[in-house]
Design a protein around this motif. Sequence first.
Motif, PDB file in Angstrom:
ATOM      1  N   GLY A 257      49.952  38.737  41.477  1.00  0.00           N
ATOM      2  CA  GLY A 257      48.552  39.117  41.545  1.00  0.00           C
ATOM      3  C   GLY A 257      48.308  40.591  41.698  1.00  0.00           C
ATOM      4  N   LEU A 258      48.049  41.021  42.915  1.00  0.00           N
ATOM      5  CA  LEU A 258      47.510  42.353  43.171  1.00  0.00           C
ATOM      6  C   LEU A 258      48.415  43.468  42.688  1.00  0.00           C
ATOM      7  CD1 LEU A 258      45.007  43.575  44.488  1.00  0.00           C
ATOM      8  CD2 LEU A 258      46.333  43.793  46.592  1.00  0.00           C
ATOM      9  N   ILE A 259      49.688  43.433  43.083  1.00  0.00           N
ATOM     10  CA  ILE A 259      50.602  44.527  42.715  1.00  0.00           C
ATOM     11  C   ILE A 259      50.814  44.562  41.210  1.00  0.00           C
ATOM     12  CG2 ILE A 259      52.962  45.381  42.966  1.00  0.00           C
ATOM     13  CD1 ILE A 259      52.970  44.315  45.807  1.00  0.00           C
ATOM     14  N   VAL A 260      50.966  43.371  40.600  1.00  0.00           N
ATOM     15  CA  VAL A 260      51.182  43.311  39.151  1.00  0.00           C
ATOM     16  C   VAL A 260      49.928  43.774  38.410  1.00  0.00           C
ATOM     17  CG1 VAL A 260      51.746  41.790  37.226  1.00  0.00           C
ATOM     18  CG2 VAL A 260      52.842  41.441  39.437  1.00  0.00           C
TER      19      VAL A 260
ATOM     20  N   ALA B 270      35.472  38.458  26.091  1.00  0.00           N
ATOM     21  CA  ALA B 270      36.226  37.194  26.096  1.00  0.00           C
ATOM     22  C   ALA B 270      36.946  37.008  27.433  1.00  0.00           C
ATOM     23  CB  ALA B 270      37.226  37.179  24.940  1.00  0.00           C
ATOM     24  N   SER B 271      37.492  38.102  27.973  1.00  0.00           N
ATOM     25  CA  SER B 271      38.195  38.021  29.256  1.00  0.00           C
ATOM     26  C   SER B 271      37.247  37.660  30.384  1.00  0.00           C
ATOM     27  CB  SER B 271      38.887  39.358  29.566  1.00  0.00           C
ATOM     28  OG  SER B 271      39.851  39.656  28.585  1.00  0.00           O
ATOM     29  N   TYR B 272      36.029  38.223  30.338  1.00  0.00           N
ATOM     30  CA  TYR B 272      35.062  37.917  31.389  1.00  0.00           C
ATOM     31  C   TYR B 272      34.657  36.445  31.340  1.00  0.00           C
ATOM     32  CZ  TYR B 272      30.714  37.775  34.009  1.00  0.00           C
ATOM     33  OH  TYR B 272      29.732  37.433  34.898  1.00  0.00           O
ATOM     34  N   VAL B 273      34.379  35.936  30.146  1.00  0.00           N
ATOM     35  CA  VAL B 273      33.996  34.527  29.995  1.00  0.00           C
ATOM     36  C   VAL B 273      35.129  33.625  30.469  1.00  0.00           C
ATOM     37  CG1 VAL B 273      33.417  32.718  28.322  1.00  0.00           C
ATOM     38  CG2 VAL B 273      32.373  34.989  28.118  1.00  0.00           C
TER      39      VAL B 273
ATOM     40  N   ARG C 193      45.738  40.722  27.861  1.00  0.00           N
ATOM     41  CA  ARG C 193      45.704  39.275  27.650  1.00  0.00           C
ATOM     42  C   ARG C 193      46.017  38.539  28.951  1.00  0.00           C
ATOM     43  NH1 ARG C 193      50.034  37.770  23.574  1.00  0.00           N
ATOM     44  NH2 ARG C 193      51.316  38.171  25.394  1.00  0.00           N
ATOM     45  N   GLU C 194      46.958  39.099  29.739  1.00  0.00           N
ATOM     46  CA  GLU C 194      47.365  38.429  30.971  1.00  0.00           C
ATOM     47  C   GLU C 194      46.519  38.835  32.173  1.00  0.00           C
ATOM     48  OE1 GLU C 194      51.465  39.322  31.485  1.00  0.00           O
ATOM     49  OE2 GLU C 194      52.117  38.250  29.681  1.00  0.00           O
TER      50      GLU C 194
ATOM     51  N   LYS D 135      45.901  36.910  35.578  1.00  0.00           N
ATOM     52  CA  LYS D 135      46.391  37.444  36.854  1.00  0.00           C
ATOM     53  C   LYS D 135      45.253  37.653  37.848  1.00  0.00           C
ATOM     54  CE  LYS D 135      50.479  39.547  34.792  1.00  0.00           C
ATOM     55  NZ  LYS D 135      51.086  40.781  34.268  1.00  0.00           N
ATOM     56  N   PHE D 136      44.078  38.000  37.335  1.00  0.00           N
ATOM     57  CA  PHE D 136      42.921  38.087  38.222  1.00  0.00           C
ATOM     58  C   PHE D 136      42.621  36.721  38.835  1.00  0.00           C
ATOM     59  CE2 PHE D 136      41.419  42.284  36.601  1.00  0.00           C
ATOM     60  CZ  PHE D 136      41.141  42.847  37.835  1.00  0.00           C
TER      61      PHE D 136
END
Length: 591
Positions: free
Chosen positions: A143-146, A182-185, A300-301, A305-306
């Motif tokens: 998550g956060l660090i990545v 697209a990422s937000y949706v 894309r990831e 990850k978010f």
Amino acid sequence: MAKVAGKAYDINLLKRIFTYIKPYKRIFAWSITLTIALAIVSPLRPLLIQFTLDKYILTDDKPGLTSMTLLMLFLLVLQAVIQYYHTFLTNKLGQSTIRDLRINVFNHISTLKLRFFDKTPIGQLITRTVSDLETIADIFSEGLIVIAGDILQLITLLAVMLYIDWQLTLIVLLPMPLLVFASYVFKEAIKSAFQEVRSQVGHLNTFLQEHITGMNITQYFARENQEMHKFKQINAKHRDANIRSNWYYSIFFPVVEIISALSLGLLVWYGSKSIIDHDTSPGVIIAFIMYINMMFRPIRELADKFNTLQMGMVGADRVFTILDTHDEEENSGSFATGKLDGAISFENVWFAYNENNWVLKDISFTVEPGQTLALVGATGAGKSSVINILNRFYEIGKGSVKIDGLDIRDYELGYLRSQIATVIQDVFLFSDSIANNITLNNPAISRDQLIKAATEAGAADFINRLPEGFDYNVMERGATLSAGQAQLISFIRALVYNPKILVLDEATSSVDTETELLIQQTLQKLMKGRTSIVIAHRLSTIQNADKIIVLDQGEIKEMGSHQQLLQHNGYYKRLFDLQFNSSGIEKTTFG
């Protein structure tokens, strides 16, 4: 669920998680350092390939090509080593953190009052302590660090691309708003799906824990098919929640690939034109193709990850909700010296499990040191509530409870309970040896003390006949022992601590007649010198008690010795007549 969603990116929650990193500051610092190193090293390889193509391959400079190949090989190995340690350290940080947090959660749960467990499903607590904590580990490992590393790498990539050819970079970035949208949706859709998955995991764990524990009831009443139908419904909801989250992935990833292909198409179109017009070199186009792949992979990831970060925050919110449950057992007292005499007094005690629904009403009685008090009455009369109050599992509403003239709230809680040994009807044995089940892994209790207590209870013979004697593993909940043998072990468990107050809560109700006789033969010796409270539904077991209290609907109906109560010809006499015939022979029991 709305509450959880609202706290998904709570900065205060994140700060609280990071307080558990303090013991591992060095690992955290190295993780950040390696994250920065990866962000710097990753864009170098395409840059070297561009330089090699333009300066050495197109000019047929073989020595230079060899040198650059070796340099790129070294860079590749360096990047692999950094990636290895980065992955290892972030995972170690996450697992070390949740190890400490899991210990805190377990310790906290063990301090909560019994009323908390009355209203909280055990499966839910298991989910919080196991799977929800694992999602917190993902905050560090995935998550956060990545995420920080990916964002830093994107910034580095864009800086390098703009430096090489700012016009070509802007052309490549034209489809980027589509990707951001697209990422937000996807992020909003998958958030809801993940929360549903976590909720269904909790329901599944709760159902399994309850039904596996109560499997004998299911089989006694031939309810296997009906319970299987319920399980299928819960399992189907769990499956549907996971399928829904996977469906969002199956849409999002192809969309990203299409946008990536669009960006690559613009690069080929504009780049080919630039090469023809001699405005750029082939090496730049090759480098930009690599940069596009490197840029779209973290983008894309990133949404995924978010959501990993978000699910870690959701898990943290649930875990900290448990830690913030201020229903701890009150340990206000500090008195913890010497041995008690064992004088017990209840003075106008009122008690309710739920507010104003009184279970005990104005209860008053005294027990002198060394005396035996018996409590009798129908189920629900309040007998076990007296024991729960004495051990301070629950706090009284009004009145006072004293031992040796001192209010029980003035005693240190651990000391108070060490002076009271309780044998209950529903025996619980851990999946461990008989010795450890008796001593509860207390190193202060020697094997000689253990054997002595078992001999006094008349249980040494049956234990020694077992394959490994006191080291015999009783399996979960004592599955390999009879009810009578399990009851004897719990009896020894109480005695080995040499308490001043002995409580027997229907301790012989689950044993066979032979085992009960064995216990009865040693009870007088074991109770000698101890204050004893006996709850029994067989009046034959308490006729020698110094004082008998008859409870009914939380009130004391009668109090006195066995003979006094018989002569009174009241409530106790009616109970006695229900169990014994005219010859004084026991004929039945009451609840």
